[in-house]
Design a protein around this motif. Structure first.
Motif, PDB file in Angstrom:
ATOM      1  N   VAL A   1      44.752  84.487  28.155  1.00 42.20           N
ATOM      2  CA  VAL A   1      43.981  83.305  27.807  1.00 42.20           C
ATOM      3  C   VAL A   1      43.191  82.851  29.034  1.00 42.20           C
ATOM      4  CG1 VAL A   1      45.871  81.725  28.348  1.00 42.20           C
ATOM      5  CG2 VAL A   1      44.069  81.000  26.780  1.00 42.20           C
ATOM      6  N   GLN A   2      41.972  82.397  28.809  1.00 37.55           N
ATOM      7  CA  GLN A   2      41.142  81.850  29.882  1.00 37.55           C
ATOM      8  C   GLN A   2      41.010  80.348  29.703  1.00 37.55           C
ATOM      9  OE1 GLN A   2      37.560  84.292  29.541  1.00 37.55           O
ATOM     10  NE2 GLN A   2      38.223  85.477  31.321  1.00 37.55           N
ATOM     11  N   LEU A   3      41.078  79.631  30.820  1.00 39.54           N
ATOM     12  CA  LEU A   3      41.063  78.182  30.792  1.00 39.54           C
ATOM     13  C   LEU A   3      39.876  77.651  31.577  1.00 39.54           C
ATOM     14  CD1 LEU A   3      44.860  77.644  31.558  1.00 39.54           C
ATOM     15  CD2 LEU A   3      43.760  77.691  29.319  1.00 39.54           C
ATOM     16  N   GLN A   4      39.214  76.653  31.035  1.00 38.53           N
ATOM     17  CA  GLN A   4      38.048  76.043  31.671  1.00 38.53           C
ATOM     18  C   GLN A   4      38.254  74.537  31.708  1.00 38.53           C
ATOM     19  OE1 GLN A   4      35.200  77.724  32.894  1.00 38.53           O
ATOM     20  NE2 GLN A   4      34.625  75.742  33.743  1.00 38.53           N
ATOM     21  N   ALA A   5      38.499  74.015  32.911  1.00 38.65           N
ATOM     22  CA  ALA A   5      38.705  72.582  33.080  1.00 38.65           C
ATOM     23  C   ALA A   5      37.379  71.895  33.370  1.00 38.65           C
ATOM     24  CB  ALA A   5      39.689  72.324  34.208  1.00 38.65           C
ATOM     25  N   SER A   6      37.248  70.667  32.879  1.00 33.19           N
ATOM     26  CA  SER A   6      36.046  69.881  33.122  1.00 33.19           C
ATOM     27  C   SER A   6      36.397  68.398  33.066  1.00 33.19           C
ATOM     28  CB  SER A   6      34.976  70.213  32.082  1.00 33.19           C
ATOM     29  OG  SER A   6      35.437  69.887  30.778  1.00 33.19           O
ATOM     30  N   GLY A   7      35.421  67.566  33.477  1.00 35.88           N
ATOM     31  CA  GLY A   7      35.584  66.131  33.364  1.00 35.88           C
ATOM     32  C   GLY A   7      35.860  65.405  34.667  1.00 35.88           C
ATOM     33  N   GLY A   8      36.009  66.134  35.751  1.00 35.23           N
ATOM     34  CA  GLY A   8      36.222  65.482  37.025  1.00 35.23           C
ATOM     35  C   GLY A   8      34.972  64.769  37.505  1.00 35.23           C
ATOM     36  N   GLY A   9      35.145  63.982  38.564  1.00 31.90           N
ATOM     37  CA  GLY A   9      34.006  63.271  39.122  1.00 31.90           C
ATOM     38  C   GLY A   9      34.466  62.200  40.085  1.00 31.90           C
ATOM     39  N   LEU A  10      33.513  61.348  40.437  1.00 32.41           N
ATOM     40  CA  LEU A  10      33.769  60.246  41.363  1.00 32.41           C
ATOM     41  C   LEU A  10      33.905  58.952  40.561  1.00 32.41           C
ATOM     42  CD1 LEU A  10      33.855  59.008  44.230  1.00 32.41           C
ATOM     43  CD2 LEU A  10      31.350  58.886  44.117  1.00 32.41           C
ATOM     44  N   VAL A  11      34.972  58.222  40.820  1.00 30.90           N
ATOM     45  CA  VAL A  11      35.213  56.974  40.105  1.00 30.90           C
ATOM     46  C   VAL A  11      35.821  55.968  41.065  1.00 30.90           C
ATOM     47  CG1 VAL A  11      37.520  57.702  39.341  1.00 30.90           C
ATOM     48  CG2 VAL A  11      36.251  56.004  38.002  1.00 30.90           C
ATOM     49  N   GLN A  12      35.565  54.703  40.829  1.00 29.41           N
ATOM     50  CA  GLN A  12      36.151  53.668  41.666  1.00 29.41           C
ATOM     51  C   GLN A  12      37.602  53.416  41.258  1.00 29.41           C
ATOM     52  OE1 GLN A  12      33.568  50.226  41.328  1.00 29.41           O
ATOM     53  NE2 GLN A  12      32.456  50.828  43.169  1.00 29.41           N
ATOM     54  N   ALA A  13      38.360  52.932  42.190  1.00 25.27           N
ATOM     55  CA  ALA A  13      39.753  52.577  41.904  1.00 25.27           C
ATOM     56  C   ALA A  13      39.802  51.605  40.729  1.00 25.27           C
ATOM     57  CB  ALA A  13      40.399  51.962  43.129  1.00 25.27           C
ATOM     58  N   GLY A  14      40.756  51.851  39.839  1.00 24.66           N
ATOM     59  CA  GLY A  14      40.879  51.053  38.629  1.00 24.66           C
ATOM     60  C   GLY A  14      40.137  51.625  37.439  1.00 24.66           C
ATOM     61  N   GLY A  15      39.300  52.612  37.698  1.00 24.12           N
ATOM     62  CA  GLY A  15      38.525  53.219  36.628  1.00 24.12           C
ATOM     63  C   GLY A  15      39.288  54.284  35.869  1.00 24.12           C
ATOM     64  N   SER A  16      38.572  54.946  34.962  1.00 21.51           N
ATOM     65  CA  SER A  16      39.173  55.949  34.086  1.00 21.51           C
ATOM     66  C   SER A  16      38.340  57.218  34.053  1.00 21.51           C
ATOM     67  CB  SER A  16      39.298  55.411  32.655  1.00 21.51           C
ATOM     68  OG  SER A  16      40.126  54.281  32.595  1.00 21.51           O
ATOM     69  N   LEU A  17      39.010  58.309  33.801  1.00 23.19           N
ATOM     70  CA  LEU A  17      38.373  59.598  33.549  1.00 23.19           C
ATOM     71  C   LEU A  17      39.192  60.331  32.501  1.00 23.19           C
ATOM     72  CD1 LEU A  17      37.501  61.080  37.090  1.00 23.19           C
ATOM     73  CD2 LEU A  17      35.865  60.378  35.340  1.00 23.19           C
ATOM     74  N   ARG A  18      38.537  61.211  31.768  1.00 24.72           N
ATOM     75  CA  ARG A  18      39.253  62.098  30.856  1.00 24.72           C
ATOM     76  C   ARG A  18      38.919  63.538  31.205  1.00 24.72           C
ATOM     77  NH1 ARG A  18      39.324  62.976  24.302  1.00 24.72           N
ATOM     78  NH2 ARG A  18      37.294  63.966  24.690  1.00 24.72           N
ATOM     79  N   LEU A  19      39.928  64.276  31.539  1.00 29.57           N
ATOM     80  CA  LEU A  19      39.777  65.697  31.811  1.00 29.57           C
ATOM     81  C   LEU A  19      40.015  66.477  30.535  1.00 29.57           C
ATOM     82  CD1 LEU A  19      41.721  66.059  35.195  1.00 29.57           C
ATOM     83  CD2 LEU A  19      39.346  65.345  34.801  1.00 29.57           C
ATOM     84  N   SER A  20      39.286  67.573  30.421  1.00 32.08           N
ATOM     85  CA  SER A  20      39.462  68.482  29.290  1.00 32.08           C
ATOM     86  C   SER A  20      39.711  69.882  29.816  1.00 32.08           C
ATOM     87  CB  SER A  20      38.212  68.503  28.406  1.00 32.08           C
ATOM     88  OG  SER A  20      37.934  67.237  27.870  1.00 32.08           O
ATOM     89  N   CYS A  21      40.461  70.639  29.069  1.00 33.25           N
ATOM     90  CA  CYS A  21      40.720  72.030  29.413  1.00 33.25           C
ATOM     91  C   CYS A  21      40.577  72.843  28.133  1.00 33.25           C
ATOM     92  CB  CYS A  21      42.101  72.197  30.009  1.00 33.25           C
ATOM     93  SG  CYS A  21      42.557  73.906  30.367  1.00 33.25           S
ATOM     94  N   ALA A  22      39.521  73.631  28.065  1.00 31.89           N
ATOM     95  CA  ALA A  22      39.258  74.454  26.897  1.00 31.89           C
ATOM     96  C   ALA A  22      39.827  75.849  27.109  1.00 31.89           C
ATOM     97  CB  ALA A  22      37.758  74.528  26.640  1.00 31.89           C
ATOM     98  N   ALA A  23      40.530  76.348  26.120  1.00 28.34           N
ATOM     99  CA  ALA A  23      41.165  77.659  26.214  1.00 28.34           C
ATOM    100  C   ALA A  23      40.518  78.642  25.263  1.00 28.34           C
ATOM    101  CB  ALA A  23      42.647  77.539  25.891  1.00 28.34           C
ATOM    102  N   SER A  24      40.434  79.876  25.711  1.00 29.04           N
ATOM    103  CA  SER A  24      39.937  80.930  24.836  1.00 29.04           C
ATOM    104  C   SER A  24      41.100  81.530  24.073  1.00 29.04           C
ATOM    105  CB  SER A  24      39.254  82.011  25.673  1.00 29.04           C
ATOM    106  OG  SER A  24      40.208  82.630  26.514  1.00 29.04           O
ATOM    107  N   GLY A  25      40.806  82.286  23.034  1.00 33.00           N
ATOM    108  CA  GLY A  25      41.861  83.002  22.327  1.00 33.00           C
ATOM    109  C   GLY A  25      42.368  82.279  21.105  1.00 33.00           C
ATOM    110  N   ARG A  26      43.070  83.021  20.263  1.00 33.07           N
ATOM    111  CA  ARG A  26      43.546  82.494  18.983  1.00 33.07           C
ATOM    112  C   ARG A  26      44.970  81.980  19.034  1.00 33.07           C
ATOM    113  NH1 ARG A  26      41.412  86.976  14.582  1.00 33.07           N
ATOM    114  NH2 ARG A  26      39.202  86.865  15.122  1.00 33.07           N
TER     115      ARG A  26
END
Length: 123
Positions: A1-26
């Motif tokens: 299986v191959q994994l592709q993470a995304s959603g990182g970035g720069l945010v101020q303290a107290g803020g929010s982010l959502r990371l995603s990890c998409a996987a290949s395969g059935r």
């Protein structure tokens, strides 16, 4: 299986982010998934883990009540919702897959790794 993470970035303290990890395969729904992070000069550490069905989860003490791991097996994707971010959450975040349905805390139990996405939290 191959994994592709995304959603990182720069945010101020107290803020929010959502990371995603998409996987290949059935066979994504057979894999336990985990999110790990590694800060400069530190070892890779578990952030959260989720079982193949989504019924079991684990959180590191440092992120409990702030982060939520979830998965959508129909979309072959695992998420990490990060709220109330702190500067000490700054790290490269990696998703990982474990072939027997539950990976738990140890990086050595995971069979596949994504490339990582950088999260920077400014104070």
């Amino acid at each position: 299986v191959q994994l592709q993470a995304s959603g990182g970035g720069l945010v101020q303290a107290g803020g929010s982010l959502r990371l995603s990890c998409a996987a290949s395969g059935r066979t994504f729904n057979y894999y336990g998934m985990g999110w790990f992070r590694q800060a400069p000069g530190k070892e890779r550490e578990i952030v959260a883990a989720i079982s193949s069905s989504g019924g079991n989860t684990y959180y590191a003490d440092s992120v409990k009540d702030r982060f939520t791991i979830s998965r959508d097996n129909a979309k072959n994707t695992v998420y990490l919702q990060m709220n109330s971010l702190k500067p000490e959450d700054t790290a490269v975040y990696y998703c990982a897959a474990q072939a027997t349905g539950w990976g738990g805390r140890s990086p050595s139990r995971y069979n596949y790794w994504g490339q990582g996405t950088l999260v920077t939290v400014s104070s």
